[in-house]
Design a protein around this motif. Structure first.
Motif, short mmCIF file in Angstrom:
data_model
loop_
_atom_site.label_atom_id
_atom_site.label_comp_id
_atom_site.label_asym_id
_atom_site.label_seq_id
_atom_site.Cartn_x
_atom_site.Cartn_y
_atom_site.Cartn_z
N LEU A 202 -0.96 -59.40 36.27
CA LEU A 202 0.00 -59.25 35.18
C LEU A 202 0.74 -60.58 35.02
O LEU A 202 1.42 -61.03 35.93
CB LEU A 202 0.98 -58.13 35.51
CG LEU A 202 2.01 -57.74 34.46
CD1 LEU A 202 1.34 -57.34 33.15
CD2 LEU A 202 2.88 -56.61 34.97
N ARG A 203 0.60 -61.18 33.85
CA ARG A 203 1.21 -62.48 33.57
C ARG A 203 2.26 -62.31 32.48
O ARG A 203 2.00 -61.68 31.46
CB ARG A 203 0.16 -63.49 33.10
CG ARG A 203 -1.02 -63.66 34.07
CD ARG A 203 -2.09 -64.53 33.45
NE ARG A 203 -3.33 -64.56 34.21
CZ ARG A 203 -3.68 -65.54 35.04
NH1 ARG A 203 -2.87 -66.58 35.20
NH2 ARG A 203 -4.83 -65.50 35.70
N ALA A 204 3.46 -62.90 32.69
CA ALA A 204 4.54 -62.72 31.73
C ALA A 204 5.65 -63.72 32.03
O ALA A 204 5.75 -64.25 33.14
CB ALA A 204 5.10 -61.29 31.81
N PRO A 205 6.51 -63.99 31.03
CA PRO A 205 7.68 -64.84 31.30
C PRO A 205 8.73 -64.08 32.09
O PRO A 205 8.66 -62.85 32.22
CB PRO A 205 8.20 -65.17 29.88
CG PRO A 205 7.75 -64.01 29.05
CD PRO A 205 6.42 -63.60 29.61
N ALA A 206 9.70 -64.82 32.63
CA ALA A 206 10.79 -64.19 33.38
C ALA A 206 11.54 -63.21 32.48
O ALA A 206 11.81 -63.49 31.32
CB ALA A 206 11.74 -65.26 33.91
N GLY A 207 11.87 -62.03 33.04
CA GLY A 207 12.64 -61.05 32.29
C GLY A 207 11.82 -60.07 31.49
O GLY A 207 12.37 -59.18 30.83
N ALA A 208 10.48 -60.19 31.55
CA ALA A 208 9.64 -59.29 30.76
C ALA A 208 9.42 -57.94 31.45
O ALA A 208 8.93 -57.01 30.84
CB ALA A 208 8.29 -59.95 30.47
N GLY A 209 9.77 -57.86 32.71
CA GLY A 209 9.63 -56.59 33.42
C GLY A 209 8.38 -56.48 34.26
O GLY A 209 7.89 -55.38 34.50
N LYS A 210 7.86 -57.62 34.73
CA LYS A 210 6.65 -57.59 35.58
C LYS A 210 6.89 -56.73 36.82
O LYS A 210 6.08 -55.85 37.14
CB LYS A 210 6.27 -59.01 36.01
CG LYS A 210 5.92 -59.97 34.90
CD LYS A 210 5.49 -61.31 35.45
CE LYS A 210 6.56 -62.03 36.22
NZ LYS A 210 7.73 -62.42 35.39
N THR A 211 7.98 -57.01 37.52
CA THR A 211 8.27 -56.28 38.75
C THR A 211 8.50 -54.81 38.45
O THR A 211 8.06 -53.92 39.22
CB THR A 211 9.50 -56.89 39.45
OG1 THR A 211 9.27 -58.29 39.67
CG2 THR A 211 9.77 -56.20 40.78
N PHE A 212 9.17 -54.51 37.34
CA PHE A 212 9.45 -53.12 36.96
C PHE A 212 8.15 -52.36 36.73
O PHE A 212 7.96 -51.24 37.22
CB PHE A 212 10.31 -53.13 35.70
CG PHE A 212 10.86 -51.79 35.32
CD1 PHE A 212 11.45 -50.96 36.26
CD2 PHE A 212 10.81 -51.35 34.01
CE1 PHE A 212 11.98 -49.73 35.90
CE2 PHE A 212 11.32 -50.13 33.64
CZ PHE A 212 11.91 -49.31 34.59
N VAL A 213 7.22 -52.96 35.98
CA VAL A 213 5.92 -52.32 35.74
C VAL A 213 5.18 -52.13 37.06
O VAL A 213 4.61 -51.07 37.33
CB VAL A 213 5.08 -53.17 34.77
CG1 VAL A 213 3.66 -52.62 34.65
CG2 VAL A 213 5.73 -53.21 33.39
N ALA A 214 5.21 -53.14 37.91
CA ALA A 214 4.50 -53.07 39.18
C ALA A 214 5.09 -52.00 40.11
O ALA A 214 4.35 -51.30 40.81
CB ALA A 214 4.52 -54.43 39.87
N LEU A 215 6.42 -51.87 40.12
CA LEU A 215 7.04 -50.85 40.96
C LEU A 215 6.71 -49.45 40.45
O LEU A 215 6.57 -48.51 41.24
CB LEU A 215 8.55 -51.06 41.02
CG LEU A 215 9.01 -52.30 41.82
CD1 LEU A 215 10.51 -52.47 41.74
CD2 LEU A 215 8.55 -52.22 43.27
N HIS A 216 6.58 -49.28 39.14
CA HIS A 216 6.11 -48.01 38.61
C HIS A 216 4.71 -47.70 39.16
O HIS A 216 4.42 -46.58 39.57
CB HIS A 216 6.05 -48.06 37.08
CG HIS A 216 7.33 -47.72 36.40
ND1 HIS A 216 8.43 -48.54 36.46
CD2 HIS A 216 7.69 -46.66 35.64
CE1 HIS A 216 9.41 -47.99 35.77
NE2 HIS A 216 8.99 -46.85 35.26
N ALA A 217 3.86 -48.73 39.15
CA ALA A 217 2.50 -48.54 39.65
C ALA A 217 2.51 -48.20 41.14
O ALA A 217 1.76 -47.34 41.60
CB ALA A 217 1.67 -49.80 39.39
N ALA A 218 3.38 -48.90 41.90
CA ALA A 218 3.46 -48.63 43.34
C ALA A 218 3.96 -47.21 43.62
O ALA A 218 3.42 -46.51 44.48
CB ALA A 218 4.38 -49.66 44.00
N LEU A 219 4.98 -46.79 42.88
CA LEU A 219 5.51 -45.45 43.09
C LEU A 219 4.49 -44.39 42.70
O LEU A 219 4.35 -43.35 43.35
CB LEU A 219 6.80 -45.26 42.28
CG LEU A 219 7.62 -44.01 42.58
CD1 LEU A 219 7.98 -43.92 44.05
CD2 LEU A 219 8.87 -43.98 41.71
#
Length: 495
Positions: A202-219
């Motif tokens: 997942l590639r994106a600029p800072a603030g786009a929600g990369k970590t948020f999307v990834a944590l959804h996937a992890a959960l």
């Protein structure tokens, strides 16, 4: 088990914000009705609203269906724009007579025949009982006017409690766990474009929600794949602990949270130390090294992959933890990685995010000057239309030391007097924040960002004695990120 990334129905689709509004005049019942109508007109994106009146204050419950609406409301309230807009709407809806004006009353001119252009103007009563029983009124532009009491209507001034509103916005942002449409589309692209065992990038600029999307996937992996284990990797210690605390807070305190944390390991710098296991102790995430030997990881989530895979030693350490059935999910910042050739694992399916969620339009525009990528960076946009409240700057001269070592940038060579100056100006900024939000606790809500560890140590030494009498102290970003916000039971201490 191989993780399957699916939309999680357990997330709240909306949140609510409680606004405590003090109104300056009028019958409570009439004001309450007009207030509800004015807020509905002012917040067209908000869900149904209720207004309760008690002790002279109106408590407004606003349904917030999305981050888009929340950001707009937050910016308007914190900047004072919402107060002005709401006051104007209320004064258009209400006509409050003032048969006996008093000095200091806020009024609106009405029914003027000789000077109709002034009708609707705001003013303040300076004196009463002038010639002909008229009142002397000072208008907003400073001019003065004699008017009959019949031509004056009490002006309603709405003031939202910013301290309580800020806390409400914080709680609502945490409750809005759904992905934005743009993020949902990205997750759908990952699912459609990758096989069940294919790695994802997942590639994106800072603030786009990369970590948020990834944590959804992890959960989703932890909740849908029995026995699955997740390793979260980040160069930054505080980011790794933040991710662990975010996941932990999605389960109630107690046995369920302990079991969830028992299936999550962290890896952060120094990477060579290896992964650590997690447990909840007294409302905090605590780590143990080394992580207990167990089955291979189902999901290996690497945040800041553009840093970690650009270093041969950290790349090798991470790859040693990849098993035959481990699925990688890499997150990289395109604004920092575009100019470098980085040896990422081959064969990962790419997906891009270009919509910034966590920042205002003002910050997105300012950050673009520091973003790499040529014209491609122009694709970065804000998810919502909120400009955001203006940033307050505290500028001062950081005097250079006689040996030339004490500039305003890095941390080397700064004297105690230099850090004392920085500490004084930090306190000016804190006092400004407490004036804006007088009843808002500062605990875990204020970040001091400095150039390096040397600067941090010097500033902390000068700042700590000033903070202590105020009942405040300093914590590292990692300590703050590890907080769960509530105490664990006795069983949690044994984790």
């Amino acid at each position: 088990p191989t993780p399957q990334f699916t939309a999680c129905e357990m997330y709240a689709a909306s949140a609510s914000v409680l606004l405590r509004v003090a109104l300056s005049a009028g019958d409570p019942e009439e004001l309450s009705t007009a207030l509800e109508a004015a807020i509905r007109a002012t917040l067209p994106g908000a869900a149904p609203i209720s207004v309760d009146t008690a002790d002279g204050e109106h408590v407004v419950h606003v349904g917030v269906p999305s981050v888009h609406v929340l950001a707009g409301l937050r910016g308007a309230v914190l900047s004072g724009e919402f107060d002005a807009t709401l006051s104007q709407a209320l004064n258009q809806a209400l006509t409050l007579s003032t048969a006996e004006p008093a000095v200091g009353d806020a009024v609106t001119l009405r029914g003027l025949v000789k000077r109709p252009a002034l009708n609707g103007s705001a003013g303040e009563v300076l004196s009463v009982g002038e010639a002909g029983g008229r009142c002397l009124v000072r208008l907003a532009d400073g001019s003065r006017l004699l008017a009959q009491p019949a031509n004056l209507a009490l002006r309603v001034e709405a003031k939202v409690d910013r301290s309580e509103s800020a806390a409400q916005f914080e709680a609502s942002a945490a409750a809005l766990d759904t992905l934005t449409p743009h993020q949902q589309q990205a997750l759908a692209e990952l699912q459609a474009g990758a096989g069940a065992e294919q790695d994802l990038h997942l590639r994106a600029p800072a603030g786009a929600g990369k970590t948020f999307v990834a944590l959804h996937a992890a959960l989703s992996t932890l909740r849908t794949a029995r026995g699955s284990r997740v390793l979260f990797v980040a160069r930054n210690e505080a980011l790794a602990l933040f991710a662990a605390a975010w996941l932990a807070r999605r389960c109630p305190a107690g046995a369920r949270r302990r079991r969830l944390l028992g299936r999550i390991d962290l890896l952060h710098e120094p990477i060579g130390r290896g992964p650590c296991s997690l447990r909840a102790v007294r409302g905090r995430v605590e780590r143990r090294w080394p992580a207990a030997a167990a089955e291979e990881y189902s999901l290996l989530l690497v945040d800041e992959a553009h840093h970690l895979y650009d270093n041969a030693a950290s790349r090798a350490a991470i790859e040693r933890l990849v098993g035959p059935r481990t699925r990688r999910l890499l997150l990289s910042d395109v604004s920092q990685a575009v100019a470098r050739s980085i040896a990422y694992p081959a064969g990962a399916a790419d997906v891009h995010l270009s919509e910034v969620v966590r920042c205002s339009r003002r910050i997105v525009a300012g950050a673009m000057a520091f973003q790499l990528g040529g014209e491609a960076k122009l694709l970065t946009r804000c998810h919502h239309e909120s400009t955001g409240p203006p940033l307050r700057s505290f500028l001062f001269d950081a005097e250079r030391e006689e040996d030339g070592g004490g500039g305003g940038g890095g941390g080397g060579g700064g004297s105690s007097s230099r850090f004392e100056r920085y500490a004084r100006h930090c306190m000016r900024a804190l006092e400004h924040a407490t004036c804006l939000f007088p009843r808002l606790a500062l605990h875990n809500r204020v970040a001091l960002v400095v150039p390096d560890a040397t600067f941090r140590e010097g500033l902390a030494a000068s700042l700590a004695p000033i903070l202590a009498p105020r009942g405040l102290g300093l914590a590292t970003a990692a300590q703050a990120a590890a907080e769960l916000g509530e105490e664990e039971g006795a069983g949690g201490e044994e984790g």
